[in-house]
Design an enzyme around this catalytic site. Structure first.
Site, PDB file in Angstrom:
ATOM      1  N   LYS A 195       5.159   3.999   6.026  1.00  0.00           N
ATOM      2  CA  LYS A 195       4.591   4.813   4.895  1.00  0.00           C
ATOM      3  C   LYS A 195       5.470   6.582   5.307  1.00  0.00           C
ATOM      4  O   LYS A 195       6.095   6.370   6.206  1.00  0.00           O
ATOM      5  CB  LYS A 195       3.387   5.257   6.167  1.00  0.00           C
ATOM      6  CG  LYS A 195       2.655   6.474   6.246  1.00  0.00           C
ATOM      7  CD  LYS A 195       1.309   6.315   6.932  1.00  0.00           C
ATOM      8  CE  LYS A 195       0.189   7.616   6.538  1.00  0.00           C
ATOM      9  NZ  LYS A 195      -1.044   6.949   7.506  1.00  0.00           N
ATOM     10  N   LYS A 248       3.468   2.282   1.386  1.00  0.00           N
ATOM     11  CA  LYS A 248       3.196   3.568   0.683  1.00  0.00           C
ATOM     12  C   LYS A 248       3.730   4.887   0.898  1.00  0.00           C
ATOM     13  O   LYS A 248       3.765   5.723   2.134  1.00  0.00           O
ATOM     14  CB  LYS A 248       1.761   4.108   2.190  1.00  0.00           C
ATOM     15  CG  LYS A 248       0.452   5.280   1.902  1.00  0.00           C
ATOM     16  CD  LYS A 248      -0.641   4.848   3.779  1.00  0.00           C
ATOM     17  CE  LYS A 248      -1.358   6.401   2.925  1.00  0.00           C
ATOM     18  NZ  LYS A 248      -1.663   6.688   4.070  1.00  0.00           N
TER      19      LYS A 248
HETATM   20  C1  PBG Z   1      -3.865   8.638   9.300  1.00  0.00           C
HETATM   21  C2  PBG Z   1      -3.801   8.362   6.990  1.00  0.00           C
HETATM   22  C3  PBG Z   1      -3.374   9.660   5.944  1.00  0.00           C
HETATM   23  C4  PBG Z   1      -3.811   8.094   4.919  1.00  0.00           C
HETATM   24  C5  PBG Z   1      -3.993   7.185   5.361  1.00  0.00           C
HETATM   25  N1  PBG Z   1      -4.280   6.939   6.987  1.00  0.00           N
HETATM   26  C6  PBG Z   1      -3.466  10.383   5.677  1.00  0.00           C
HETATM   27  C7  PBG Z   1      -1.701  10.877   6.572  1.00  0.00           C
HETATM   28  O1  PBG Z   1      -1.063  10.157   7.033  1.00  0.00           O
HETATM   29  O2  PBG Z   1      -2.345  12.367   6.874  1.00  0.00           O
HETATM   30  C8  PBG Z   1      -3.532   8.859   3.971  1.00  0.00           C
HETATM   31  C9  PBG Z   1      -4.303   7.880   2.466  1.00  0.00           C
HETATM   32  C10 PBG Z   1      -4.134   8.994   0.997  1.00  0.00           C
HETATM   33  O3  PBG Z   1      -3.250   9.954   0.804  1.00  0.00           O
HETATM   34  O4  PBG Z   1      -5.381   8.804   0.324  1.00  0.00           O
HETATM   35  N2  PBG Z   1      -4.821   8.605   9.127  1.00  0.00           N
END
Ligand code: PBG
Length: 327
Positions: A195, A248
């Site tokens: 991520k 991601k």
């Molecule tokens: C954290 C989380 C995020 C997303 C999914 N889980 C936000 C982040 O890490 O700031 C982002 C998903 C998206 O942008 O569609 N709980």
């Protein structure tokens, strides 16, 4: 001598021919639909930066989930927006929290739909970080206790799978141990393994009001420059017991998806995140892109790169197209 014996255009002459030699196919079964749940009744509010996506109270979430199942989409992933936030994100691991209650209602009323839950405290903390904070620093090992409790209460409520998105080290192993100890050794973990610290999460943070109140997420999410490090993250999550590994965002990281596919035999998921969705929506609104074609091409590209599963806000619209209907 290739040309004129070899003519690539021969197999492109008609749609039946093109169909016959098509290498990649999308089906609704590839898709996972993210849903946002809030407190209240009969409440539905559109997210301004994500046209077509809503925050819904549990009763309306159940209705939506019924439609999702009917379209042939096997799973949803839930994100909670609580009324109460504190330093430790405790409303996130309350057995009566918003997600826990939503899971119970969904499993009760749409039992065949797979319910995945996002495990991360940022939506439940006052500071908006994915870990506990002390003296302006994000604590790793202390956060694991919160994540264990969150995953366990989600599964006790009936969640079919948990998806830790916090990027703390060791969390997949910690959650695996916790679930096994609590008698849930059959519940899989989909790890947000690679991520990245991405600007493309901005619309999601507006949707969940979870933007960090100080600093940024670069001490735990990955540097967008690093592909080899992404493979290390994936290897570690596999060692710790992940059942599915995720990359991601998706479209800006197709190389990482392809590398993940080449390195592991686990299912690979990719998350087409909020900003990827909103870009297409915005361009379509001003007439610069054909929304349906941009949606299908981006999803197909993510699958072609090697993703088996795609988390996408386009899941319903794409399933309608794949089922032969207009959006
Ligand atoms: C954290 C989380 C995020 C997303 C999914 N889980 C936000 C982040 O890490 O700031 C982002 C998903 C998206 O942008 O569609 N709980």
């Amino acid at each position: 001598m290739a040309f004129p014996r070899q003519r690539m255009r021969r197999l492109r002459q008609s749609e039946p021919l093109r169909q016959m030699v098509r290498e990649t196919r999308l089906t609704p079964a590839d898709l996972i639909y993210p849903l946002f749940v809030v407190e209240g009744r009969d409440h539905r509010q559109e997210i301004a930066s994500m046209p077509g996506q809503y925050r819904r109270s549990i009763d309306l979430l159940v209705k939506e989930a019924t439609e999702v199942k009917w379209l042939g989409i096997p799973a949803v992933i839930l994100f909670g927006i609580p009324d109460q936030r504190d330093e430790r994100g405790s409303s996130g691991y309350d057995s009566n929290g918003i997600v826990q209650r939503a899971v119970r209602a969904l499993k009760d009323q749409v039992p065949d739909l797979l319910i995945i839950t996002d495990v991360c405290i940022d939506e439940y903390t006052t500071h908006g970080h994915c870990g506990l904070v002390r003296d302006g620093r994000i604590l790793n090992d202390d956060t694991l206790d919160c994540l264990r409790a969150m995953a366990r209460t989600h599964v006790q409520a009936g969640a079919d799978m948990v998806a830790p998105s916090d990027m703390m080290d060791g969390r997949v192993g910690a959650i695996r141990d916790e679930l096994d100890r609590a008698g849930f050794s059959d519940v899989p973990i989909m790890a947000y393994a690679a991520k990245f610290a991405s600007c493309f999460y901005a619309p999601f943070r507006e949707a969940t009001e979870s933007a960090p109140k100080f600093g940024d997420r670069q001490t735990y999410q990955m540097d967008p420059a690093n592909a080899r490090e992404a493979l290390r993250e994936i290897e570690l999550d596999v060692e710790e017991g992940a059942d599915i590994v995720m990359v991601k965002p998706a479209l800006p990281y197709l190389d990482v998806i392809a590398a993940a596919r080449a390195r592991t035999n686990l299912p690979v998921a990719a998350y087409q995140v909020s900003g990827e969705y909103s870009m297409i929506k915005a361009a379509a609104r001003v007439g610069w892109l054909d929304e349906t074609r941009a949606m299908m091409e981006s999803l197909l590209s993510i699958k072609r790169a090697g993703a088996d599963l795609i988390l996408t806000y386009f899941a319903q619209d794409a399933a309608r197209v794949l089922n032969g209907r207009r959006v």
